[in-house]
Design a protein around this motif. Structure first.
Motif, short mmCIF file in Angstrom:
data_model
loop_
_atom_site.label_atom_id
_atom_site.label_comp_id
_atom_site.label_asym_id
_atom_site.label_seq_id
_atom_site.Cartn_x
_atom_site.Cartn_y
_atom_site.Cartn_z
N ASP A 15 0.84 -1.22 0.00
CA ASP A 15 0.00 0.00 0.00
C ASP A 15 0.87 1.26 0.00
O ASP A 15 0.58 2.22 -0.72
N PHE A 16 1.95 1.25 0.80
CA PHE A 16 2.84 2.42 0.82
C PHE A 16 3.53 2.59 -0.54
O PHE A 16 3.73 3.71 -1.01
N MET A 17 3.93 1.47 -1.14
CA MET A 17 4.58 1.55 -2.47
C MET A 17 3.59 2.16 -3.48
O MET A 17 3.96 3.02 -4.29
N THR A 18 2.34 1.71 -3.41
CA THR A 18 1.32 2.21 -4.34
C THR A 18 1.08 3.69 -4.11
O THR A 18 0.99 4.48 -5.06
N SER A 19 1.04 4.11 -2.84
CA SER A 19 0.78 5.54 -2.62
C SER A 19 1.99 6.38 -3.01
O SER A 19 1.84 7.48 -3.53
N ALA A 20 3.23 5.84 -2.84
CA ALA A 20 4.42 6.58 -3.32
C ALA A 20 4.34 6.74 -4.83
O ALA A 20 4.60 7.81 -5.38
N HIS A 21 3.94 5.67 -5.51
CA HIS A 21 3.86 5.72 -6.97
C HIS A 21 2.83 6.75 -7.41
O HIS A 21 3.08 7.56 -8.32
N GLN A 22 1.68 6.74 -6.73
CA GLN A 22 0.63 7.72 -7.09
C GLN A 22 1.09 9.14 -6.81
O GLN A 22 0.92 10.04 -7.63
N SER A 23 1.69 9.35 -5.62
CA SER A 23 2.06 10.74 -5.25
C SER A 23 3.15 11.29 -6.14
O SER A 23 3.13 12.47 -6.46
N PHE A 24 4.13 10.47 -6.50
CA PHE A 24 5.31 11.03 -7.18
C PHE A 24 5.27 10.91 -8.70
O PHE A 24 6.14 11.45 -9.38
N SER A 25 4.25 10.22 -9.25
CA SER A 25 4.27 10.05 -10.71
C SER A 25 4.09 11.38 -11.43
O SER A 25 4.51 11.52 -12.58
N SER A 26 3.51 12.38 -10.76
CA SER A 26 3.31 13.68 -11.44
C SER A 26 4.52 14.62 -11.29
O SER A 26 4.53 15.71 -11.87
N VAL A 27 5.55 14.19 -10.55
CA VAL A 27 6.74 15.05 -10.37
C VAL A 27 7.40 15.31 -11.73
O VAL A 27 7.61 14.38 -12.51
N LYS A 28 7.67 16.57 -11.99
CA LYS A 28 8.23 16.92 -13.32
C LYS A 28 9.71 17.35 -13.24
O LYS A 28 10.31 17.64 -14.27
N GLU A 29 10.27 17.39 -12.04
CA GLU A 29 11.68 17.85 -11.91
C GLU A 29 12.65 16.86 -12.57
O GLU A 29 12.37 15.68 -12.65
N GLY A 30 13.80 17.40 -12.96
CA GLY A 30 14.88 16.56 -13.48
C GLY A 30 14.78 16.34 -14.98
O GLY A 30 13.79 16.72 -15.62
N ALA A 31 15.82 15.74 -15.53
CA ALA A 31 15.85 15.44 -16.96
C ALA A 31 16.66 14.18 -17.19
O ALA A 31 17.60 13.89 -16.43
N ASN A 32 16.28 13.43 -18.25
CA ASN A 32 17.07 12.24 -18.60
C ASN A 32 18.52 12.63 -18.85
O ASN A 32 18.78 13.74 -19.33
N ALA A 33 19.44 11.71 -18.59
CA ALA A 33 20.83 11.93 -18.98
C ALA A 33 20.87 12.10 -20.50
O ALA A 33 20.15 11.40 -21.21
N SER A 34 21.67 13.03 -20.98
CA SER A 34 21.74 13.21 -22.44
C SER A 34 23.17 13.09 -22.97
O SER A 34 23.37 13.03 -24.17
N TYR A 35 24.17 13.04 -22.06
CA TYR A 35 25.55 12.93 -22.55
C TYR A 35 25.81 11.55 -23.15
O TYR A 35 26.77 11.36 -23.89
N ILE A 36 24.94 10.58 -22.81
CA ILE A 36 24.92 9.30 -23.53
C ILE A 36 23.64 9.36 -24.36
O ILE A 36 22.53 9.29 -23.81
N PRO A 37 23.74 9.57 -25.69
CA PRO A 37 22.55 9.90 -26.49
C PRO A 37 21.38 8.94 -26.31
O PRO A 37 20.22 9.37 -26.22
N PHE A 38 21.63 7.63 -26.20
CA PHE A 38 20.52 6.68 -26.09
C PHE A 38 19.64 6.99 -24.87
O PHE A 38 18.41 6.88 -24.93
N LEU A 39 20.28 7.38 -23.77
CA LEU A 39 19.51 7.57 -22.53
C LEU A 39 18.50 8.71 -22.64
O LEU A 39 17.46 8.70 -21.98
#
Ligand code: GLU
Length: 316
Positions: A15-39
């Motif tokens: 239940d805690f894992m599910t609520s963490a997933h629900q709460s944080f799925s809308s977080v928009k901070e950060g960006a994929n690594a791009s110095y390795i193009p595939f990532l």
């Protein structure tokens, strides 16, 4: 939380894992690594959470079957292999166990320390660690590494060739580090071979479930909780966890420890591993990273679950 939890307690963890997933799925901070193009091309909204308990049960929420690049989390498992071969004292003397406070691929950090690596998780120390394996050839070195990862995961893992190609095309910086190590006598095989095998190990594809089981093996004193095979000797667990505690999330390791109280390790593929010794391991996969190279959502999930489930090693 006891190791032998009843189904009711496990349901609470889920239940805690599910609520963490629900709460944080809308977080928009950060960006994929791009110095390795595939990532940069990996969908940024993928988000999986898995926990492997030392009794072998695995709980999963979200995108836990998606295969992503292990990247720097691989350094934990190569460290385990080399510790088995060298023992912790020789390893500490050759590689080290302190943080540089600089980015993971810093050449300045290397130059400040007479081109001696400082720990196995910065790239210099990680590539030197690969070079320490006693191997007859590049293939032999690689086979030792991947067979060891397979034991940790309890299944046959493979390199994602697109990641490997993308990293090989863009790893001039790591090749430079390898040659600096050679220059100072801290490279124990051909520098290009060590860098290539290192690049391959970073390109291994794992799922969130695999990562939880790999970490669960460390939490379980070196015995894979699912296959029950001894993968690493118990005496080597402390140095592995010490390295994770000290530098697992690079320059953000202190902040991570403040909020989780747990040894962790991140990779620029978006994975994060946290180990709760004797109990379980948490694996999170979510590609957007902070400026240091750590999954943003992964860190939030770690802090949330550690608090809810009383995991911190500092609160006993
Ligand atoms: N393959 C990556 C590199 O060498 C790993 C870095 C990471 O995951 O922190 O740059």
């Amino acid at each position: 939380m006891s190791v032998n939890q009843n189904p009711e307690q496990r349901k609470q963890v889920l239940d805690f894992m599910t609520s963490a997933h629900q709460s944080f799925s809308s977080v928009k901070e950060g960006a994929n690594a791009s110095y390795i193009p595939f990532l940069a091309s990996v969908p940024s909204d993928l988000f999986g959470i898995a926990i492997a308990f030392t009794d072998g049960e695995v709980l999963e929420v979200g995108d836990t079957k998606y295969e992503f690049a292990i990247e720097s989390i691989s350094k934990v498992f190569t460290l385990a292999r080399v510790l088995e071969e060298l023992g912790k004292e020789e390893f500490k003397a050759k590689i080290g166990s302190n943080a540089t406070g600089e980015p993971f691929n810093s050449v300045i950090a290397l130059e400040l320390h007479k081109e001696h690596p400082y720990n196995p998780f910065d790239n210099a120390g990680a590539i030197a660690t690969v070079s320490l394996l006693n191997a007859k050839s590049s293939d032999d070195r690689w086979n030792q590494i991947i067979s060891n990862y397979n034991l940790f995961a309890g299944r046959e893992l493979a390199v994602n060739n697109e990641v490997y190609q993308s990293e090989s095309d863009t790893n001039a910086h790591n090749r430079g580090i390898s040659w600096l190590l050679k220059n100072s006598g801290n490279m124990y095989t051909d520098p290009d071979q060590a860098c290539d095998v290192y690049t391959r190990q970073c390109s291994v594809a794992i799922t969130c479930r695999d990562l939880a089981i790999m970490g669960g093996t460390i939490a379980n004193g070196g015995i894979n909780p699912v296959t029950k095979k001894q993968v690493v000797n118990k005496e080597n667990i402390q140095p592995i966890l010490a390295e994770m505690m000290m530098n697992g999330l690079y320059e953000n390791t202190g902040n991570w420890l403040y909020s989780t109280g747990l040894p962790g390790k991140s990779g620029v593929g978006g994975g994060i591993l946290a180990v709760v010794p004797g109990k379980c391991a948490l694996a999170v996969f979510a590609p957007p990273l902070d400026i240091h190279g750590n999954s943003v959502k992964g860190q939030k999930v770690g802090a949330f679950l550690s608090e809810k489930l009383g995991w911190s090693l500092f609160n006993k």
